[in-house]
Design a protein around this motif. Structure first.
Motif, short mmCIF file in Angstrom:
data_model
loop_
_atom_site.label_atom_id
_atom_site.label_comp_id
_atom_site.label_asym_id
_atom_site.label_seq_id
_atom_site.Cartn_x
_atom_site.Cartn_y
_atom_site.Cartn_z
N LEU A 81 0.83 -1.21 0.00
CA LEU A 81 0.00 0.00 0.00
C LEU A 81 0.87 1.25 0.00
CD1 LEU A 81 -2.72 -1.22 2.52
CD2 LEU A 81 -3.08 -0.71 0.10
N GLY A 82 1.98 1.21 0.74
CA GLY A 82 2.98 2.26 0.65
C GLY A 82 2.72 3.54 1.39
N THR A 83 1.63 3.63 2.15
CA THR A 83 1.29 4.88 2.84
C THR A 83 1.40 4.78 4.36
OG1 THR A 83 -1.04 4.25 2.98
CG2 THR A 83 -0.34 5.49 1.02
N GLY A 84 1.61 3.57 4.84
CA GLY A 84 1.54 3.33 6.28
C GLY A 84 0.23 2.71 6.68
N TYR A 85 -0.77 2.86 5.83
CA TYR A 85 -2.09 2.28 6.13
C TYR A 85 -2.01 0.76 6.13
CZ TYR A 85 -7.08 1.26 5.85
OH TYR A 85 -8.34 0.78 6.09
N LEU A 86 -2.73 0.14 7.07
CA LEU A 86 -2.80 -1.31 7.13
C LEU A 86 -4.13 -1.71 7.76
CD1 LEU A 86 -1.56 -4.20 6.92
CD2 LEU A 86 -0.63 -3.84 9.22
N SER A 87 -4.92 -2.44 7.00
CA SER A 87 -6.16 -2.98 7.53
C SER A 87 -6.69 -4.03 6.57
CB SER A 87 -7.21 -1.89 7.76
OG SER A 87 -8.34 -2.44 8.45
N ILE B 162 7.10 4.30 24.12
CA ILE B 162 8.20 3.54 23.51
C ILE B 162 9.11 4.47 22.71
CG2 ILE B 162 8.76 1.76 21.80
CD1 ILE B 162 6.09 0.40 22.60
N THR B 163 8.51 5.36 21.93
CA THR B 163 9.28 6.17 20.98
C THR B 163 9.69 7.53 21.51
OG1 THR B 163 7.31 7.19 20.00
CG2 THR B 163 8.03 5.07 19.09
N GLY B 164 8.90 8.09 22.43
CA GLY B 164 9.17 9.44 22.91
C GLY B 164 8.77 10.53 21.93
N ASP B 165 8.12 10.17 20.86
CA ASP B 165 7.71 11.15 19.85
C ASP B 165 6.38 11.78 20.29
OD1 ASP B 165 6.81 12.52 17.60
OD2 ASP B 165 7.70 11.10 16.21
N ASP C 103 1.66 7.20 12.16
CA ASP C 103 1.97 8.38 11.35
C ASP C 103 0.85 8.65 10.35
OD1 ASP C 103 4.36 8.65 12.66
OD2 ASP C 103 5.57 7.71 11.07
N TYR C 104 0.37 7.59 9.73
CA TYR C 104 -0.70 7.74 8.75
C TYR C 104 -1.94 8.34 9.39
CZ TYR C 104 -4.48 6.39 5.57
OH TYR C 104 -5.58 6.41 4.75
N PHE C 105 -2.32 7.84 10.55
CA PHE C 105 -3.55 8.33 11.18
C PHE C 105 -3.35 9.70 11.84
CE2 PHE C 105 -4.59 3.81 10.71
CZ PHE C 105 -5.80 3.95 10.06
N TYR C 106 -2.13 10.01 12.23
CA TYR C 106 -1.85 11.36 12.69
C TYR C 106 -2.15 12.36 11.57
CZ TYR C 106 0.70 15.47 14.35
OH TYR C 106 1.02 16.74 14.73
N SER C 107 -1.70 12.02 10.38
CA SER C 107 -1.93 12.91 9.24
C SER C 107 -3.42 13.02 8.93
CB SER C 107 -1.18 12.39 8.00
OG SER C 107 0.22 12.41 8.24
N ARG C 108 -4.16 11.92 9.02
CA ARG C 108 -5.59 11.97 8.71
C ARG C 108 -6.33 12.83 9.72
NH1 ARG C 108 -8.09 7.70 4.88
NH2 ARG C 108 -9.73 9.28 5.05
N VAL C 109 -6.06 12.62 11.01
CA VAL C 109 -6.76 13.40 12.04
C VAL C 109 -6.36 14.87 11.93
CG1 VAL C 109 -7.03 13.74 14.53
CG2 VAL C 109 -7.02 11.41 13.58
N LEU D 2 7.07 -3.08 15.52
CA LEU D 2 7.06 -1.70 16.00
C LEU D 2 7.15 -0.72 14.84
CD1 LEU D 2 7.07 0.34 18.30
CD2 LEU D 2 9.57 0.12 18.39
N LYS D 3 7.97 -1.01 13.85
CA LYS D 3 8.06 -0.13 12.67
C LYS D 3 6.72 -0.04 11.97
CE LYS D 3 12.97 -1.08 11.81
NZ LYS D 3 13.94 -1.75 10.89
N MET D 4 6.03 -1.16 11.87
CA MET D 4 4.70 -1.16 11.25
C MET D 4 3.73 -0.31 12.05
SD MET D 4 4.60 -5.24 10.40
CE MET D 4 2.89 -5.27 9.86
N ALA D 5 3.77 -0.44 13.38
CA ALA D 5 2.85 0.31 14.23
C ALA D 5 3.09 1.81 14.14
CB ALA D 5 2.98 -0.17 15.68
N THR D 6 4.35 2.23 14.16
CA THR D 6 4.63 3.68 14.09
C THR D 6 4.27 4.23 12.71
OG1 THR D 6 6.95 3.18 13.55
CG2 THR D 6 6.42 3.62 15.86
#
Length: 856
Positions: free
Chosen positions: A203-209, A299-302, A260-266, A252-256
Motif C-alpha cells: 500500500l505504501g502509505t503506512g495504512y494497514l487494515s 516507547i518512541t518518545g515522539d 503516522d498515517y492516522f496522525y496525518s488523517r486526524v 514496532l516499525k509497522m505500528a509507528t
C-alpha cells in the motif's frame, strides 16, 4: 481537593457545556453502538430498517465553540513539542512509585490447575488457526494474491469489522508465547507479522487494515461505517504487543508507520474543519486508540503520538467522570471502558492527577451501582440505571469484553495504590467472569454474553457458544487474550536495594524473581467444600542471580476471609495476620528451603444484588470465598429456608461422586438413558456431557447404610438404594399410583415405594443390572421392548422372568454418572425444594440461577 479538581478541569478545557451534552456523544438510536445489532443490521436485507436506523446517525447538536478551544490549534504544528515540559516536570518530581509488572516470561502456571488447563485449551485454539486465512482480507485490501480460504463470522470479507480478530490474535499469541515459549506459536505469529508487513509495504502509505481506507473517508464524513478505528486499535495493539513481548522490531516499525498515517488523517480533519468535527466522529466506537497511542509514545518518545492519543480521549465521557457524576447509564459499556484504560495511561505518562481521579471514581460507581456478583457489568452491551440491577437479569448479561477491560482498570488501580480491594475485584472478575467463558477444554468454543437470569444456560443466549472458524466476535478476540495472560497479575514487584514482591492472586505457579535472585513456587491446594480453607504454600530456592539480598514478600489477606482464624507461618513459626483487606509483609534474607504456609478460612456468604428497591431486597447471590456459586435449576429461584442447626447450606461429601450413576439401554445404534423429565422418569436419547440433559440423566444411589466411597458403580450391586436425581437433592424416585415413576420430596415419599435393590441384570448379560422394588416381590423398573424418546418408565410386577422382552426392558447398563459434583459443591436447603450449588465457572450447558430470592 475540589478546588484543585476544578482548576485541573479548567486547565484541560473541559467546558461545562461539553459535560452537559455528554450523552449526546453516543449514537442515536443507541442500538447502533451494539456490535451484535450492527452486525445483524448490516447483514439484513431490510433496506427500510437500515434507512430508518442510519437516518438518526450521529445527531450531536454540539456548539462548535464548546469544543474549539479544547486543544489549541498551534499544537498541530509538528515542529513544536507542546508536552515536553510536562514530561520534564514528571522526571524532576519523580512521582512515579507504581508497582512494576512481572513479565509473563518469568511466570509459569502449574499444569495441575484449571488455570493451566484453560491456558492450554486456548493455546490449542491459537495453533489451530491458519496464517493465510487470517491474512486473507488484508492481502485482498492490499491488492495481493490471497491463498487459502477466508474465515467466516465477523472476519468474513463482507464484514465491516474484518481484521479486528487478527489484531487480537497478534496480542494473544504474544502473551501466549511469553507464557509458554511454544516454538510453533512463535513461528506462526512471526509469519503473520511478515504477511501483514507485505500488505503495508504494497500500500505504501503506512495504512494497514483488512478493509480499504475509504472506510475512513466515510468515518470522517460522518456517514455510516462500522467502527473502523476499533479495528485499527486492535491491529496497532497487536503489533505493539509483538514488539514488547516477543521483541519483534518489524512490528514496532509497522505500528509507528500506521500511527503516522492516522496522525496525518486526524490532523487534516482538524485543519479542514475543526476539533469539534473530530470529536463528533468519535461517536463511532474507537476502541482503545488513546491507550495504544500512549503506549507508542512511551516507547518512541515522539510527542506527536502523545497529541494524537489526547485527541482520542473522549471528553464528553471522561468529563462526566471528572465531575464525579454517576451518569453512565445508557452508554455502550465496551465503547467507553477502553477510554478509561487509555486515560489511566495518560495519568502514568503525564502525571495529571485528574485522570487518576477519573478512573478511581469510575471503578467506584461501576462496583457500587452497575456490577453483578461476578464482578461483570452491562446488559445487552449497555449500562442501565444505577442500583437497578434486579430487572436487568436475563440471558444477555455481562458482555465478556467488558470484563476483560474492567480487569485492566482494576489492575492499573492496584499498581498505583496497592489497595487490596482492587486485587480482590480482579480475583472475583477473573474467577467468575472469565474462567467460565470457555466450554470446558474444547478449543475455540467461547461465549459472548454470560447469562445471569432465571433458569439460564451459557448455551442459550442470542449467540450461544461460538465456533472455531465462523464466529470471531469481539468477545472471541478478548477471550483469546484473556486466556493467554492468566499469569500476568499473580505477582507485582518493587525493585531497589530491598526488592519487594506482592502476591495478589493465589494461583499455583512458579516465578523467577530476578531482582531478588530467587525462584518462588506457589502451590494452592485444590479448594473443596468439605475442607473450608484455601491452603497455600510458598517455597523459595536460589535462581541464577544468587541469594542473600534482603527482600519483602507481601501476601494479600483477602476481604472474603476471616483474618482472626487465618494462619500464616514462616518455616513453622506462626506470624501475626493483619485484618482482612491488607497485606502481610515478611521481610528477611530469604534462603533456599524457606517456606511460607497460609491457611485462609473460606465461608459461605450471601451478597444482595445492587438494587435499592425494597421489592428486590431478597435477591441474593451465594459465594464461597471468591467463588460465585450457581444453583442448578431450570425454573425455580425462590427459596424459603428453614435452617437445621443453623445451617441451610451444607457440603456435599467427597464420597458422593462415586455414588453417581447413569442407567442406559441400547436399541440398535441408539443409546437411551433413564432421565428425570419434569419430575417424571422417562427414557431419552443419550446426551452429550456438560448439558442439562446430562444432568437429568444422572442420579445418586443413596444406600441404606450410608455407604462411603466406592471404587465403581458395580460395587453397589446387591445394595438397597433410594434414587435421588442429581439436581434435586432430597427428592427421590418413587412409585406413582399408575405404576409409573415420579420424583417426590423424600419427606412425603413412601419409603417402601422408594427403596430399590440393585441386582444383577435379569437378562443375564455381564455388566447389566436391574432395579427391583424391595417392598413388592417381582416388581422391576421397566421400559419397553421398543424404546423411544419420552417413553415413561414404569414398574412391572409378577412378570415371567424368562420372557425375553421383559428381560430386555428390565435390564440396564450401570455406569459412572454423566454429571459429577464439582469439589466445591453444596446443597442449599429450602422448604419447597433443595438446590445443588456449584461454581459458575465450572458449568457448560447446564441451566442455573446466580441469584435466588431468599426468604427466611
Amino acid at each position: 481537593m475540589k478546588i484543585g479538581l476544578i482548576i485541573t478541569i479548567a486547565l484541560l478545557l473541559y467546558s461545562v457545556s461539553v459535560v452537559c451534552l455528554a450523552k449526546e456523544c453516543t449514537n442515536t438510536p443507541t442500538q447502533l453502538s451494539s456490535h451484535t445489532f450492527r452486525n445483524e443490521l448490516l447483514q439484513s436485507k431490510n433496506e427500510s430498517l437500515k434507512t430508518e436506523m442510519f437516518s438518526h446517525y450521529h445527531l450531536t447538536p454540539t456548539d462548535d465553540t464548546a469544543w474549539s478551544t479544547l486543544l489549541p490549534r498551534k499544537m498541530l504544528r509538528e515542529e513544536e513539542d507542546e508536552y515536553g515540559w510536562t514530561m520534564m516536570y514528571r522526571k524532576i518530581k519523580n512521582s512515579d512509585n507504581f508497582l512494576k509488572e512481572v513479565s509473563l516470561h518469568d511466570v509459569r502456571l502449574d499444569p495441575n490447575t484449571f488455570h493451566w488447563r484453560a491456558q492450554q485449551t486456548n493455546l490449542d485454539y491459537l495453533l489451530m488457526l491458519d496464517v493465510d486465512s487470517l491474512a486473507w482480507s488484508f492481502r485482498k485490501a492490499a491488492g495481493l494474491d490471497a491463498p487459502g480460504d477466508y474465515y467466516g463470522g465477523w472476519e468474513r470479507p463482507d464484514s465491516e469489522l474484518r481484521g479486528h480478530f487478527v489484531g487480537h490474535y497478534l496480542s494473544a499469541t504474544a502473551y501466549m508465547w511469553a507464557s509458554t515459549h511454544n516454538d510453533t506459536l512463535k513461528e506462526k505469529m512471526s509469519a503473520l507479522v511478515s504477511a501483514l508487513s507485505a500488505c503495508q509495504q504494497k500500500l505504501g502509505t503506512g495504512y494497514l487494515s483488512a478493509f480499504p481506507s475509504s472506510f475512513f473517508d466515510r468515518f470522517e464524513a460522518i456517514t455510516p461505517v462500522w467502527a473502523p478505528y476499533y479495528t485499527i486499535h486492535k491491529i496497532l495493539a497487536g503489533l505493539v504487543d509483538q514488539y514488547k513481548l516477543a521483541g519483534n522490531s518489524q512490528a514496532l516499525k509497522m505500528a509507528t508507520w500506521m500511527a503516522d498515517y492516522f496522525y496525518s488523517r486526524v490532523r487534516n480533519v482538524i485543519k479542514t474543519y475543526s476539533v469539534e468535527r473530530h470529536w463528533q466522529s468519535l461517536n463511532e466506537e474507537t476502541g482503545g486508540m488513546n491507550d495504544v497511542l500512549y503506549q507508542i509514545y512511551s516507547i518512541t518518545g515522539d510527542s506527536k503520538y502523545l497529541l494524537l492519543a489526547h485527541l482520542f480521549d473522549k471528553p464528553c465521557f471522561l468529563g462526566v467522570l471528572a465531575v464525579q457524576a454517576d451518569d453512565i447509564s445508557g452508554f455502550h459499556s465496551n465503547t467507553h471502558i477502553p477510554i478509561v484504560v487509555g486515560s489511566q495511561l495518560r495519568y502514568e505518562i503525564t502525571g495529571d492527577p485528574l485522570h487518576k481521579e477519573i478512573s478511581m471514581f469510575f471503578m467506584d460507581i461501576v462496583n457500587a451501582s452497575h456490577s453483578y456478583a461476578t464482578g461483570g457489568t452491562s446488559v445487552n452491551e449497555f449500562w442501565q440505571d444505577p442500583k437497578r440491577m434486579a430487572t436487568t437479569l436475563q440471558t444477555e448479561n455481562e458482555e465478556s469484553c467488558t470484563t476483560y477491560n474492567m480487569l485492566k482498570v482494576s489492575r492499573n488501580l492496584f499498581r498505583w495504590t496497592k489497595e487490596v480491594s482492587y486485587a480482590d475485584y480482579y480475583e472475583r472478575a477473573l474467577t467468575n467472569g472469565v474462567l467460565g467463558i470457555q466450554r470446558g477444554t474444547e478449543p475455540g468454543l467461547m461465549i459472548y454474553m454470560l447469562p445471569l437470569g432465571k433458569g439460564v444456560s451459557k448455551a442459550v443466549t442470542y449467540h450461544g457458544w461460538g465456533t472455531p472458524y465462523d464466529s470471531f466476535w469481539c468477545c472471541y478476540g478478548t477471550g483469546i487474550e484473556s486466556f493467554s495472560k492468566l499469569g500476568d497479575s499473580i505477582y507485582f514487584q518493587e525493585d531497589g536495594e530491598s526488592p519487594s514482591l506482592y502476591v495478589t492472586q493465589y494461583i499455583s505457579s512458579s516465578l523467577d524473581w530476578k531482582s531478588a535472585g530467587l525462584s518462588v513456587s506457589q502451590k494452592v491446594k485444590p479448594v473443596v467444600s468439605w475442607d473450608p480453607y484455601m491452603r497455600v504454600t510458598f517455597a523459595f530456592s536460589s535462581s541464577k542471580g544468587g541469594m542473600g539480598k534482603e527482600s519483602t514478600l507481601n501476601l494479600r489477606i483477602p476481604v472474603w476471609t476471616n483474618s482472626e482464624s487465618a494462619k500464616v507461618s514462616l518455616n513453622g513459626q506462626t506470624l501475626k495476620v493483619p485484618a482482612s483487606g491488607n497485606f502481610l509483609s515478611i521481610k528477611q534474607n530469604w534462603k533456599a528451603g524457606d517456606q511460607v504456609m497460609m491457611e485462609l478460612p473460606l465461608s459461605i456468604r450471601t451478597e444482595a444484588i445492587k438494587d435499592d428497591r425494597p421489592e428486590y431486597s431478597s435477591l441474593q447471590a451465594i459465594l464461597y470465598g471468591p467463588y460465585l456459586l450457581a444453583g442448578l435449576t431450570s425454573r425455580d429461584w425462590s427459596i424459603t429456608t428453614q435452617p437445621k442447626d443453623g445451617t441451610w447450606i451444607s457440603t456435599i461429601p467427597e464420597a458422593h461422586n462415586s455414588h453417581l450413576v447413569t442407567l442406559s439401554q441400547q436399541s440398535g445404534n441408539v443409546s437411551y438413558v433413564l432421565s428425570n423429565n419434569n419430575q417424571t422418569i422417562t427414557m431419552e436419547v443419550s446426551p452429550e456431557p456438560g448439558t442439562q440433559a446430562a444432568v437429568a440423566a444422572t442420579f445418586r444411589l443413596v444406600t441404606a447404610d450410608s455407604k462411603g466411597r466406592v471404587s465403581g458403580p458395580e460395587e453397589l450391586i446387591g445394595n438397597l438404594v433410594m434414587i435421588e436425581p442429581f439436581d434435586f437433592p432430597g427428592m427421590l424416585v418413587t412409585q406413582a399410583t399408575d405404576n409409573s415413576l415420579a420424583v417426590q420430596d423424600s419427606s412425603s415419599s413412601d419409603q417402601a415405594a422408594s427403596s430399590f435393590r440393585v441386582v444383577a441384570g435379569v437378562d443375564g448379560k455381564p455388566g447389566s443390572v436391574s432395579l427391583r422394588l424391595e417392598s413388592k416381590k417381582g416388581c422391576f423398573v421397566y421400559s419397553d421392548e421398543t424404546l423411544k424418546a419420552g417413553m415413561k418408565l414404569k414398574l412391572r410386577c409378577d412378570s415371567d422372568v424368562t420372557d425375553d422382552n421383559f428381560k430386555q426392558g428390565a435390564s440396564f447398563r450401570l455406569r459412572k454418572g454423566m454429571s459429577q459434583y464439582n469439589p466445591m459443591s453444596f446443597v442449599m436447603s429450602g422448604t419447597q425444594r433443595n438446590f445443588v450449588l456449584s461454581p459458575l465457572f465450572s458449568l457448560r450447558d447446564e441451566t442455573y440461577n446466580v441469584y435466588f430470592s431468599v426468604q427466611t
